[in-house]
Design a protein around this motif. Structure first.
Motif, PDB file in Angstrom:
ATOM      1  N   CYS A 297       1.104  -1.223  -0.007  1.00 61.30           N
ATOM      2  CA  CYS A 297       0.245   0.043  -0.115  1.00 61.30           C
ATOM      3  C   CYS A 297       0.790   1.108  -0.008  1.00 61.30           C
ATOM      4  O   CYS A 297       1.825   1.295   0.782  1.00 61.30           O
TER       5      CYS A 297
ATOM      6  N   CYS B 263      -0.082   3.208   3.785  1.00 59.68           N
ATOM      7  CA  CYS B 263       0.379   2.417   5.069  1.00 59.68           C
ATOM      8  C   CYS B 263       1.530   1.613   4.868  1.00 59.68           C
ATOM      9  O   CYS B 263       2.067   1.128   6.140  1.00 59.68           O
TER      10      CYS B 263
ATOM     11  N   CYS C 210      -4.811  -3.874   3.413  1.00 56.73           N
ATOM     12  CA  CYS C 210      -5.388  -2.918   4.217  1.00 56.73           C
ATOM     13  C   CYS C 210      -6.875  -2.631   4.017  1.00 56.73           C
ATOM     14  O   CYS C 210      -7.546  -2.526   4.942  1.00 56.73           O
TER      15      CYS C 210
ATOM     16  N   HIS D  71      -4.499   6.902   5.711  1.00 59.04           N
ATOM     17  CA  HIS D  71      -4.761   6.789   4.321  1.00 59.04           C
ATOM     18  C   HIS D  71      -5.450   8.165   3.905  1.00 59.04           C
ATOM     19  O   HIS D  71      -6.515   8.225   3.691  1.00 59.04           O
TER      20      HIS D  71
HETATM   21 ZN   LIG Z   1      -2.902   0.864   3.451  1.00 54.13          ZN
END
Ligand SMILES: [Zn+2]
Length: 140
Positions: free
Chosen positions: A3, A6, A13, A45
């Protein structure tokens, strides 16, 4: 691919977040930390938020974790603010660009174990605390 926000492996996630919300809505034991799950996930996010929205979520997390205010109290206090009709700023991002430039975090949503509600609430709280620490004092 991890991601981009994160850093979770294979971008797991989002799926995890959706699963946990279902769990929180179907079991009150898990639902006890719903306010933390949402604010923490959103802070990590930031492309989902406007700058003002991100700052608002960080302040909320601070009030939950540092000032120890119960979610119901904060909801009441922020009623006008959170009521989108009266709110002076937009929370949801329109451009989808991240507010913060951060990909390295102490914990992600994948660190929350779900064996039972007690463990889950502990882990979500630990994740929330670590994220708050990670973004404490971050200028946006
Ligand atoms: Zn993430």
């Amino acid at each position: 691919m991890n991601c981009p926000e994160c850093g979770a492996p294979d971008s797991l996630c989002q799926t995890r977040f959706d699963e946990l919300l279902v769990l929180e809505f179907t079991d009150a034991g898990y639902g006890a930390v719903h306010h933390l799950t949402v604010a923490t996930y959103m802070l990590q996010h930031s492309s989902k938020l406007t700058r003002e929205g991100w700052l608002h979520e960080r302040e909320l997390l601070r009030e939950f974790l540092i000032a120890n205010k119960p979610p119901a109290f904060i909801r009441k206090q922020n009623k006008d603010l959170v009521d989108s009709g009266k709110r002076k700023f937009k929370i949801k991002s329109r451009d989808g660009l991240p507010v913060i430039n951060k990909t390295i975090w102490t914990k992600t949503i994948l660190d929350a174990r779900t064996e039972n509600a007690e463990v889950y609430c502990e882990d979500v709280t630990a994740w929330a605390r670590s994220v708050l620490e990670d973004v404490q004092g971050l200028e946006v």
